[in-house]
Design an enzyme around this catalytic site. Sequence first.
Site, PDB file in Angstrom:
ATOM      1  N   ARG A 230       0.796  -1.231   0.000  1.00 11.43           N
ATOM      2  CA  ARG A 230       0.000   0.000   0.000  1.00 11.43           C
ATOM      3  C   ARG A 230       0.827   1.278   0.000  1.00 11.43           C
ATOM      4  O   ARG A 230       0.361   2.306  -0.466  1.00 11.43           O
ATOM      5  CB  ARG A 230      -0.921  -0.008   1.221  1.00 11.43           C
ATOM      6  CG  ARG A 230      -2.280  -0.552   0.883  1.00 11.43           C
ATOM      7  CD  ARG A 230      -3.278  -0.179   1.894  1.00 11.43           C
ATOM      8  NE  ARG A 230      -2.775  -0.479   3.237  1.00 11.43           N
ATOM      9  CZ  ARG A 230      -3.552  -0.703   4.281  1.00 11.43           C
ATOM     10  NH1 ARG A 230      -4.849  -0.676   4.141  1.00 11.43           N
ATOM     11  NH2 ARG A 230      -3.046  -0.962   5.459  1.00 11.43           N
TER      12      ARG A 230
ATOM     13  N   LYS B 101       1.493 -18.566   7.013  1.00 10.24           N
ATOM     14  CA  LYS B 101       0.631 -18.884   8.148  1.00 10.24           C
ATOM     15  C   LYS B 101       0.128 -17.580   8.747  1.00 10.24           C
ATOM     16  O   LYS B 101       0.810 -16.573   8.569  1.00 10.24           O
ATOM     17  CB  LYS B 101       1.373 -19.745   9.159  1.00 10.24           C
ATOM     18  CG  LYS B 101       2.142 -18.962  10.218  1.00 10.24           C
ATOM     19  CD  LYS B 101       2.579 -19.838  11.362  1.00 10.24           C
ATOM     20  CE  LYS B 101       2.771 -18.990  12.586  1.00 10.24           C
ATOM     21  NZ  LYS B 101       3.335 -19.586  13.748  1.00 10.24           N
TER      22      LYS B 101
ATOM     23  N   ASP C  31       5.315 -23.405   5.878  1.00 12.86           N
ATOM     24  CA  ASP C  31       5.564 -23.613   7.302  1.00 12.86           C
ATOM     25  C   ASP C  31       7.082 -23.623   7.399  1.00 12.86           C
ATOM     26  O   ASP C  31       7.722 -24.601   6.985  1.00 12.86           O
ATOM     27  CB  ASP C  31       4.983 -24.954   7.775  1.00 12.86           C
ATOM     28  CG  ASP C  31       5.189 -25.135   9.277  1.00 12.86           C
ATOM     29  OD1 ASP C  31       6.215 -24.661   9.794  1.00 12.86           O
ATOM     30  OD2 ASP C  31       4.337 -25.745   9.930  1.00 12.86           O
ATOM     31  N   HIS C  32       7.655 -22.540   7.907  1.00 15.52           N
ATOM     32  CA  HIS C  32       9.108 -22.410   7.767  1.00 15.52           C
ATOM     33  C   HIS C  32       9.874 -23.497   8.511  1.00 15.52           C
ATOM     34  O   HIS C  32      11.039 -23.743   8.217  1.00 15.52           O
ATOM     35  CB  HIS C  32       9.593 -21.006   8.147  1.00 15.52           C
ATOM     36  CG  HIS C  32       9.515 -20.711   9.598  1.00 15.52           C
ATOM     37  ND1 HIS C  32       8.404 -20.164  10.181  1.00 15.52           N
ATOM     38  CD2 HIS C  32      10.410 -20.894  10.591  1.00 15.52           C
ATOM     39  CE1 HIS C  32       8.625 -20.023  11.468  1.00 15.52           C
ATOM     40  NE2 HIS C  32       9.820 -20.455  11.752  1.00 15.52           N
TER      41      HIS C  32
ATOM     42  N   LYS D  72      13.809 -26.099   7.457  1.00 13.96           N
ATOM     43  CA  LYS D  72      15.047 -26.213   8.230  1.00 13.96           C
ATOM     44  C   LYS D  72      15.862 -27.408   7.751  1.00 13.96           C
ATOM     45  O   LYS D  72      15.321 -28.465   7.449  1.00 13.96           O
ATOM     46  CB  LYS D  72      14.726 -26.350   9.726  1.00 13.96           C
ATOM     47  CG  LYS D  72      14.230 -25.041  10.313  1.00 13.96           C
ATOM     48  CD  LYS D  72      13.992 -25.177  11.795  1.00 13.96           C
ATOM     49  CE  LYS D  72      13.492 -23.870  12.384  1.00 13.96           C
ATOM     50  NZ  LYS D  72      14.508 -22.823  12.396  1.00 13.96           N
TER      51      LYS D  72
ATOM     52  N   GLU E 168      10.307 -21.161  23.635  1.00  7.61           N
ATOM     53  CA  GLU E 168      10.768 -19.808  23.324  1.00  7.61           C
ATOM     54  C   GLU E 168      11.037 -19.069  24.623  1.00  7.61           C
ATOM     55  O   GLU E 168      10.382 -19.323  25.641  1.00  7.61           O
ATOM     56  CB  GLU E 168       9.694 -19.056  22.536  1.00  7.61           C
ATOM     57  CG  GLU E 168       9.368 -19.693  21.194  1.00  7.61           C
ATOM     58  CD  GLU E 168       8.264 -18.921  20.488  1.00  7.61           C
ATOM     59  OE1 GLU E 168       8.593 -18.120  19.608  1.00  7.61           O
ATOM     60  OE2 GLU E 168       7.086 -19.117  20.834  1.00  7.61           O
TER      61      GLU E 168
ATOM     62  N   ASP F  32      -1.259 -21.318  17.246  1.00  3.34           N
ATOM     63  CA  ASP F  32      -0.095 -20.625  16.708  1.00  3.34           C
ATOM     64  C   ASP F  32       1.071 -21.576  16.433  1.00  3.34           C
ATOM     65  O   ASP F  32       1.857 -21.342  15.519  1.00  3.34           O
ATOM     66  CB  ASP F  32       0.328 -19.547  17.727  1.00  3.34           C
ATOM     67  CG  ASP F  32       1.354 -18.594  17.154  1.00  3.34           C
ATOM     68  OD1 ASP F  32       1.142 -18.112  16.030  1.00  3.34           O
ATOM     69  OD2 ASP F  32       2.366 -18.327  17.824  1.00  3.34           O
TER      70      ASP F  32
ATOM     71  N   HIS G 234       3.479 -26.075  13.216  1.00  2.00           N
ATOM     72  CA  HIS G 234       4.869 -26.524  13.342  1.00  2.00           C
ATOM     73  C   HIS G 234       5.013 -27.874  14.046  1.00  2.00           C
ATOM     74  O   HIS G 234       5.683 -28.775  13.554  1.00  2.00           O
ATOM     75  CB  HIS G 234       5.695 -25.496  14.129  1.00  2.00           C
ATOM     76  CG  HIS G 234       5.639 -24.115  13.570  1.00  2.00           C
ATOM     77  ND1 HIS G 234       5.681 -23.856  12.227  1.00  2.00           N
ATOM     78  CD2 HIS G 234       5.557 -22.910  14.172  1.00  2.00           C
ATOM     79  CE1 HIS G 234       5.627 -22.550  12.035  1.00  2.00           C
ATOM     80  NE2 HIS G 234       5.536 -21.956  13.193  1.00  2.00           N
TER      81      HIS G 234
ATOM     82  N   LYS H 262       5.916 -19.935  25.619  1.00  2.00           N
ATOM     83  CA  LYS H 262       6.676 -18.681  25.618  1.00  2.00           C
ATOM     84  C   LYS H 262       7.230 -18.436  27.015  1.00  2.00           C
ATOM     85  O   LYS H 262       6.727 -18.971  27.996  1.00  2.00           O
ATOM     86  CB  LYS H 262       5.760 -17.536  25.230  1.00  2.00           C
ATOM     87  CG  LYS H 262       5.079 -17.777  23.887  1.00  2.00           C
ATOM     88  CD  LYS H 262       4.971 -16.530  23.088  1.00  2.00           C
ATOM     89  CE  LYS H 262       4.444 -16.796  21.701  1.00  2.00           C
ATOM     90  NZ  LYS H 262       5.483 -16.932  20.702  1.00  2.00           N
TER      91      LYS H 262
HETATM   92  P1  NAD Z   1       2.677  -6.241   8.306  1.00  2.00           P
HETATM   93  O1  NAD Z   1       1.455  -5.657   8.942  1.00  2.00           O
HETATM   94  O2  NAD Z   1       4.016  -5.805   8.807  1.00  2.00           O
HETATM   95  O3  NAD Z   1       2.640  -5.894   6.744  1.00  2.00           O
HETATM   96  C1  NAD Z   1       1.461  -5.987   5.992  1.00  2.00           C
HETATM   97  C2  NAD Z   1       1.761  -5.643   4.543  1.00  2.00           C
HETATM   98  O4  NAD Z   1       0.531  -5.756   3.823  1.00  2.00           O
HETATM   99  C3  NAD Z   1       2.269  -4.214   4.310  1.00  2.00           C
HETATM  100  O5  NAD Z   1       3.262  -4.258   3.316  1.00  2.00           O
HETATM  101  C4  NAD Z   1       1.035  -3.496   3.797  1.00  2.00           C
HETATM  102  O6  NAD Z   1       1.333  -2.397   2.926  1.00  2.00           O
HETATM  103  C5  NAD Z   1       0.352  -4.602   3.034  1.00  2.00           C
HETATM  104  N1  NAD Z   1      -1.076  -4.348   2.866  1.00  2.00           N
HETATM  105  C6  NAD Z   1      -2.004  -4.190   3.832  1.00  2.00           C
HETATM  106  N2  NAD Z   1      -3.225  -3.938   3.264  1.00  2.00           N
HETATM  107  C7  NAD Z   1      -3.033  -3.937   1.927  1.00  2.00           C
HETATM  108  C8  NAD Z   1      -3.872  -3.742   0.816  1.00  2.00           C
HETATM  109  N3  NAD Z   1      -5.170  -3.472   0.953  1.00  2.00           N
HETATM  110  N4  NAD Z   1      -3.339  -3.813  -0.403  1.00  2.00           N
HETATM  111  C9  NAD Z   1      -2.024  -4.086  -0.574  1.00  2.00           C
HETATM  112  N5  NAD Z   1      -1.180  -4.304   0.434  1.00  2.00           N
HETATM  113  C10 NAD Z   1      -1.670  -4.199   1.666  1.00  2.00           C
HETATM  114  O7  NAD Z   1       2.497  -7.807   8.355  1.00  2.00           O
HETATM  115  P2  NAD Z   1       3.637  -8.937   8.391  1.00  2.00           P
HETATM  116  O8  NAD Z   1       4.098  -9.100   9.807  1.00  2.00           O
HETATM  117  O9  NAD Z   1       4.670  -8.667   7.367  1.00  2.00           O
HETATM  118  O10 NAD Z   1       2.806 -10.252   8.060  1.00  2.00           O
HETATM  119  C11 NAD Z   1       2.352 -10.568   6.755  1.00  2.00           C
HETATM  120  C12 NAD Z   1       1.704 -11.958   6.771  1.00  2.00           C
HETATM  121  O11 NAD Z   1       2.681 -12.921   7.132  1.00  2.00           O
HETATM  122  C13 NAD Z   1       0.567 -12.094   7.785  1.00  2.00           C
HETATM  123  O12 NAD Z   1      -0.396 -12.987   7.282  1.00  2.00           O
HETATM  124  C14 NAD Z   1       1.257 -12.719   8.986  1.00  2.00           C
HETATM  125  O13 NAD Z   1       0.365 -13.460   9.784  1.00  2.00           O
HETATM  126  C15 NAD Z   1       2.244 -13.625   8.284  1.00  2.00           C
HETATM  127  N6  NAD Z   1       3.419 -13.955   9.095  1.00  2.00           N
HETATM  128  C16 NAD Z   1       4.222 -12.980   9.596  1.00  2.00           C
HETATM  129  C17 NAD Z   1       5.346 -13.323  10.334  1.00  2.00           C
HETATM  130  C18 NAD Z   1       6.286 -12.259  10.871  1.00  2.00           C
HETATM  131  O14 NAD Z   1       7.290 -12.630  11.478  1.00  2.00           O
HETATM  132  N7  NAD Z   1       6.021 -10.986  10.677  1.00  2.00           N
HETATM  133  C19 NAD Z   1       5.639 -14.662  10.587  1.00  2.00           C
HETATM  134  C20 NAD Z   1       4.807 -15.657  10.051  1.00  2.00           C
HETATM  135  C21 NAD Z   1       3.702 -15.282   9.311  1.00  2.00           C
END
Ligand code: NAD
Length: 484
Positions: A51, A148, A177-178, A182, A216, A235, A240, A331
Amino acid sequence: MVSRVIPVDDFDLVIFGGTGDLARRKILPGLFRRFLSGQMPETSRVIGAARSEIDSDGYRQMIREAIAEFGGAEAQDADGIEQFVQQLHYIPVDAMGDDGWKELHSLVRFDAINAFYFSVAPSLFGALAERLHTYKIADGDSRIVVEKPFGRDLASAEALNATLAEHFDESQVYRIDHYLGKETVQNLMAVRFGNVLFEPLWNNHYVDHIQITVAETVGVGGRGAYYDKSGAMRDMVQNHLMQLLCLIAMEAPHQFDADAVRDEKLKVIRALQPVDPHHIVRGQYDADGDHPSYRDDAEDPRSHTESFVAMRCEIANWRWAGVPFYMRTGKKLRARTSEIVVVFKDLGHSIFPGDEKRHRNILSIQLQPNEGIQLQVTIKEPGPGGMRLIDVPLDMTFADALGPDADDSPDAYERLIMDVIRGNQTLFMRGDEVEAAWAWTDPIIEGWQARNDVPKHYEQGSSGPEDAMMLLHREGRKWREIRE
Ligand code: NAD
């Protein structure tokens, strides 16, 4: 040993959510490492799509900073970073609207592999899939990568699968599923199915029990309110831990290919028995001095969500009937560690007089912090003084066995992204696997809700609630110590 990096075919990888936390912390630094290793073709492109109203130069700057922060040792390679960011592009896109989609269509090449990483909230998956289709950006050869959480129960997972299936074939969908990326997890399959030693013993005749621990040290911190809607079962266990359980318990696939491996994993999940409520312990960490309690972190003084869960499971098939599989995750525990432990049965009879100590072979597979495999064996204690026995580890830690090459092995995200480009789904969850996992998990969670189950307390830095210890003690067993 010479490192063998085989470049993948030319690709365009579009990362929806390319400015998000996951993209900046894991996906882009991972791609940078693959770039440095020579695996990413010079003509390949990574296209951030999110966005934020920035241009490609702004995105390159964002990713320079992300690599500096999260790139580890490689972040020192300034020339490498400059070359890598030249392969990055950015397009502002609205998943829910029409902005950016035509521009994305004109940027993506159709004569190269194209992959679309949905690194956004699952509520946007449907909108993204639909627009990729409507704007003719993805075709029957495109790959879709999803993160996930894949649903929060069976119904929502089925709905997500149905949404993706409207526009894509299952062979195009890569559910990450990271844990499966591994090195040790794959090595687990190599050890099981590449050696003659283990297979004859890998069953209820010789295995006493199996433990799976993912501990963790961090709490839920800043994301407490979000975490409180899921808890450790959703979670960690549903994905996992169950994936690890599948790999340790599955039958040998007829060959190492995606569907053969996933068929066998699915059979394990289907053979999992419902868990007796007395065989589950849930916990929440207490406050500790200045460190808030789980309920403080979750901003809900009456939260019943678990930050810890331990359970005893059984797999009803010929190989495993009667063998307990104990799983626990939590945790704010004593150490950060992920480990699978196979504890073999006692010897039927000892021929060594005076040796009253119990000797057991134990195979332990560590996934983090250090990946490696150890086998505990019994030998004679060296020196004079008769036949005294001691248990020593046969250490198969990769760093020792493989030398400097062990450090070069890609981390889970890097490996999985390259597998997407190669079109190899072996290490990704199939839709039916995810649904079967929820079908097993849902009644457990519903049972807690119906009984208004309240998690036990546990101290920060401990091994979880006392009752979790009892889960094994009352059967004459004990958990492995949680340590790094
Ligand atoms: P975040 O909130 O940091 O980022 C969200 C991203 O989505 C941003 O780039 C934002 O611009 C974009 N976005 C939001 N609404 C939008 C729209 N309408 N159109 C286009 N883009 C849009 O989230 P994150 O932590 O990066 O997580 C992303 C996904 O990965 C989630 O489903 C989360 O559950 C999953 N995930 C994250 C992690 C982590 O460590 N952060 C780990 C495992 C899974």
